[in-house]
Motif scaffolding. Structure first.
Motif, PDB file in Angstrom:
ATOM      1  N   PRO A  20       0.587  -1.161   0.048  1.00  0.00           N
ATOM      2  CA  PRO A  20       0.160   0.065   0.055  1.00  0.00           C
ATOM      3  C   PRO A  20       1.231   1.098  -0.202  1.00  0.00           C
ATOM      4  O   PRO A  20       2.319   0.997   0.541  1.00  0.00           O
ATOM      5  N   LYS A  21       0.089   2.249  -0.060  1.00  0.00           N
ATOM      6  CA  LYS A  21       1.171   3.226   0.214  1.00  0.00           C
ATOM      7  C   LYS A  21       1.426   3.765   1.045  1.00  0.00           C
ATOM      8  O   LYS A  21       2.206   4.347   1.602  1.00  0.00           O
ATOM      9  N   TYR A  22       0.826   3.775   1.926  1.00  0.00           N
ATOM     10  CA  TYR A  22       0.761   3.731   3.493  1.00  0.00           C
ATOM     11  C   TYR A  22       0.347   2.382   4.431  1.00  0.00           C
ATOM     12  O   TYR A  22      -0.164   1.856   3.959  1.00  0.00           O
ATOM     13  N   LEU A  23       1.515   2.054   5.268  1.00  0.00           N
ATOM     14  CA  LEU A  23       1.500   0.798   6.026  1.00  0.00           C
ATOM     15  C   LEU A  23       1.911   0.794   7.141  1.00  0.00           C
ATOM     16  O   LEU A  23       2.359   1.900   7.536  1.00  0.00           O
ATOM     17  N   PHE A  24       0.893   0.458   8.439  1.00  0.00           N
ATOM     18  CA  PHE A  24       1.329   0.850  10.114  1.00  0.00           C
ATOM     19  C   PHE A  24       1.249  -0.786  10.461  1.00  0.00           C
ATOM     20  O   PHE A  24       0.832  -1.356  10.352  1.00  0.00           O
ATOM     21  N   ARG A  25       2.690  -0.737  11.325  1.00  0.00           N
ATOM     22  CA  ARG A  25       3.325  -1.589  11.942  1.00  0.00           C
ATOM     23  C   ARG A  25       2.854  -2.330  13.348  1.00  0.00           C
ATOM     24  O   ARG A  25       3.426  -0.824  13.666  1.00  0.00           O
ATOM     25  N   LYS A  26       2.494  -2.912  13.680  1.00  0.00           N
ATOM     26  CA  LYS A  26       2.401  -3.223  15.410  1.00  0.00           C
ATOM     27  C   LYS A  26       3.734  -4.046  16.043  1.00  0.00           C
ATOM     28  O   LYS A  26       4.008  -4.490  14.951  1.00  0.00           O
ATOM     29  N   GLY A  54       6.160  -6.636  16.857  1.00  0.00           N
ATOM     30  CA  GLY A  54       6.781  -7.911  17.122  1.00  0.00           C
ATOM     31  C   GLY A  54       5.567  -8.271  15.948  1.00  0.00           C
ATOM     32  O   GLY A  54       5.413  -9.759  15.776  1.00  0.00           O
ATOM     33  N   GLN A  55       5.770  -7.575  15.057  1.00  0.00           N
ATOM     34  CA  GLN A  55       4.624  -7.519  13.444  1.00  0.00           C
ATOM     35  C   GLN A  55       5.321  -8.088  12.078  1.00  0.00           C
ATOM     36  O   GLN A  55       5.972  -7.121  12.357  1.00  0.00           O
ATOM     37  N   ASN A  56       5.150  -9.047  11.907  1.00  0.00           N
ATOM     38  CA  ASN A  56       5.545  -8.877  10.577  1.00  0.00           C
ATOM     39  C   ASN A  56       4.837  -8.362   9.974  1.00  0.00           C
ATOM     40  O   ASN A  56       3.504  -8.498   9.274  1.00  0.00           O
ATOM     41  N   VAL A  57       5.010  -7.324   8.281  1.00  0.00           N
ATOM     42  CA  VAL A  57       4.732  -6.983   7.488  1.00  0.00           C
ATOM     43  C   VAL A  57       5.075  -6.590   5.994  1.00  0.00           C
ATOM     44  O   VAL A  57       5.991  -6.806   6.148  1.00  0.00           O
ATOM     45  N   THR A  58       4.438  -6.895   4.446  1.00  0.00           N
ATOM     46  CA  THR A  58       4.601  -7.298   3.534  1.00  0.00           C
ATOM     47  C   THR A  58       4.326  -6.439   2.806  1.00  0.00           C
ATOM     48  O   THR A  58       3.169  -5.844   2.659  1.00  0.00           O
ATOM     49  N   LEU A  59       5.358  -5.456   1.667  1.00  0.00           N
ATOM     50  CA  LEU A  59       4.977  -4.164   0.761  1.00  0.00           C
ATOM     51  C   LEU A  59       5.438  -5.344  -0.437  1.00  0.00           C
ATOM     52  O   LEU A  59       6.269  -5.704  -0.648  1.00  0.00           O
ATOM     53  N   ALA A  64      11.995  -8.569  13.144  1.00  0.00           N
ATOM     54  CA  ALA A  64      13.518  -8.313  14.278  1.00  0.00           C
ATOM     55  C   ALA A  64      14.176  -7.512  13.273  1.00  0.00           C
ATOM     56  O   ALA A  64      15.422  -7.057  14.164  1.00  0.00           O
ATOM     57  N   GLN A  65      13.420  -6.685  12.249  1.00  0.00           N
ATOM     58  CA  GLN A  65      13.952  -5.229  11.927  1.00  0.00           C
ATOM     59  C   GLN A  65      13.193  -4.025  13.439  1.00  0.00           C
ATOM     60  O   GLN A  65      11.945  -3.610  13.146  1.00  0.00           O
ATOM     61  N   LYS A  66      14.438  -3.505  14.216  1.00  0.00           N
ATOM     62  CA  LYS A  66      14.051  -2.743  15.556  1.00  0.00           C
ATOM     63  C   LYS A  66      12.952  -1.180  14.743  1.00  0.00           C
ATOM     64  O   LYS A  66      13.264  -0.922  16.029  1.00  0.00           O
ATOM     65  N   ASN A  67      14.189  -0.613  13.835  1.00  0.00           N
ATOM     66  CA  ASN A  67      14.036   1.088  13.556  1.00  0.00           C
ATOM     67  C   ASN A  67      13.084   0.586  11.741  1.00  0.00           C
ATOM     68  O   ASN A  67      13.445   0.823  10.857  1.00  0.00           O
ATOM     69  N   PRO A  68      12.072   0.473  11.772  1.00  0.00           N
ATOM     70  CA  PRO A  68      11.292  -0.193  10.223  1.00  0.00           C
ATOM     71  C   PRO A  68      10.805   1.045   9.899  1.00  0.00           C
ATOM     72  O   PRO A  68       9.638   1.491   8.699  1.00  0.00           O
ATOM     73  N   THR A  69      10.921   1.986  10.831  1.00  0.00           N
ATOM     74  CA  THR A  69       9.905   3.701  10.740  1.00  0.00           C
ATOM     75  C   THR A  69      10.602   3.936   9.253  1.00  0.00           C
ATOM     76  O   THR A  69      11.622   4.444   9.131  1.00  0.00           O
ATOM     77  N   ALA A  70      10.044   3.864   7.989  1.00  0.00           N
ATOM     78  CA  ALA A  70      10.726   4.631   6.742  1.00  0.00           C
ATOM     79  C   ALA A  70       9.897   4.888   6.032  1.00  0.00           C
ATOM     80  O   ALA A  70       8.930   4.184   5.505  1.00  0.00           O
ATOM     81  N   PHE A  71      10.671   5.522   4.624  1.00  0.00           N
ATOM     82  CA  PHE A  71       9.713   5.465   3.496  1.00  0.00           C
ATOM     83  C   PHE A  71      10.995   4.255   2.329  1.00  0.00           C
ATOM     84  O   PHE A  71      11.983   4.181   2.243  1.00  0.00           O
ATOM     85  N   THR A  99       5.890   3.555  -0.149  1.00  0.00           N
ATOM     86  CA  THR A  99       5.509   2.672   0.729  1.00  0.00           C
ATOM     87  C   THR A  99       5.798   3.422   2.598  1.00  0.00           C
ATOM     88  O   THR A  99       7.079   3.018   2.033  1.00  0.00           O
ATOM     89  N   ARG A 100       4.943   4.011   2.210  1.00  0.00           N
ATOM     90  CA  ARG A 100       5.748   4.817   3.960  1.00  0.00           C
ATOM     91  C   ARG A 100       4.940   3.809   4.982  1.00  0.00           C
ATOM     92  O   ARG A 100       4.157   3.070   5.214  1.00  0.00           O
ATOM     93  N   LEU A 101       6.066   3.112   5.507  1.00  0.00           N
ATOM     94  CA  LEU A 101       5.582   2.179   7.019  1.00  0.00           C
ATOM     95  C   LEU A 101       5.661   3.331   7.739  1.00  0.00           C
ATOM     96  O   LEU A 101       7.057   3.581   8.218  1.00  0.00           O
ATOM     97  N   SER A 102       5.372   2.676   9.037  1.00  0.00           N
ATOM     98  CA  SER A 102       5.058   3.660  10.522  1.00  0.00           C
ATOM     99  C   SER A 102       5.214   2.504  11.517  1.00  0.00           C
ATOM    100  O   SER A 102       4.163   1.644  11.371  1.00  0.00           O
ATOM    101  N   ILE A 103       4.866   2.615  12.606  1.00  0.00           N
ATOM    102  CA  ILE A 103       5.038   1.472  13.766  1.00  0.00           C
ATOM    103  C   ILE A 103       4.119   2.513  14.349  1.00  0.00           C
ATOM    104  O   ILE A 103       3.951   3.393  15.276  1.00  0.00           O
TER     105      ILE A 103
END
Lengths: 113, 114
Positions: free
Chosen positions: A8-14, A16-21, A81-88, A108-112
């Motif tokens: 997606p264009k924007y994605l939010f992650r909790k 301990g969660q894996n997300v797929t772009l 395992a990616q501790k700082n995933p907030t990025a573009f 895709t802009r990913l935020s925690i």
């Protein structure tokens, strides 16, 4: 129109969660790439793939995984395992020759959360 | 190892001014390619130009021009009569014939004020 589609264009992650772009291209390019861009920073290569069923780590692969089962698709999973995933995150593709420009998706802009 | 330096982090100009963005590269390869990309606020990188290491001719495309000098390992980009729509981050990149190929510079943020 040929191009690269990221979703997606924007994605939010909790935590301990894996997300797929998702990254799909219809340019018939063999090579595909994933980059990470942090605010005010340049592009850093996460993974790249020159051909189906093969991919290589870039400079910052830890905490990420990819697959290349189809020529047109190169999904990126951001693991817990990616501790700082907030990025573009930017996906690119190119003809598999070093003199060819890379063509980019919209990102895709990913935020925690 | 390959490296690309863009020493100007941010530049601000007033509309209609000319502006030059600097790019200095390092490589031991004799065959390589240099690229410029534009990243507008929307985020997508847009390819602007490609230049190979054997072609030192300057290039002009409308208000854009590029100056490639192997003697100083530089590939500078000039915008003439800048416009507000030129506001973006501009990246210079180097590609060689092995490994992961592309190396991007850190980018220069250009702001063109009305």
């Amino acid at each position: 129109d040929g191009g690269i589609t990221q979703s997606p264009k924007y994605l939010f992650r909790k935590e301990g969660q894996n997300v797929t772009l998702s990254c799909e291209q219809n340019l018939n390019h063999d090579a595909m790439y994933w980059y990470r861009q942090d605010p005010g920073q340049g592009l850093r290569l996460i993974y790249y793939s020159q051909i189906v069923n093969d991919f290589q780590k870039g400079d910052i692969a830890e905490g990420y995984s990819v697959s290349r089962e189809k020529k047109e698709s190169f999904p990126l999973t951001v693991t817990s395992a990616q501790k700082n995933p907030t990025a573009f995150y930017l996906c690119a593709s190119s003809i598999r020759e070093f003199n060819q420009p890379q063509h980019f998706g919209d990102g895709t802009r990913l935020s925690i959360l | 190892a390959q490296k690309v330096t863009q020493a100007q982090t941010e530049i601000s100009v007033v509309e209609k001014e000319d502006v030059t963005l600097d790019c200095v590269y390092e490589t031991r390869d004799t065959t390589y390619y240099l690229f410029w990309y534009k990243q507008p606020p929307s985020g997508e990188l847009v390819f602007l130009i490609r230049r190979n290491s054997f072609d030192e001719q300057n290039e002009i495309s409308g208000r854009y021009s590029w100056n490639f000098q192997k003697s100083t390992s530089s590939f500078n980009f000039t915008i003439t009569a800048s416009q507000v729509v030129d506001s973006a981050v501009y990246f210079c990149a180097l590609s060689v014939n092995y490994g992961q190929n592309f190396v991007f510079g850190p980018g220069t943020r250009l702001s063109v004020l009305p």
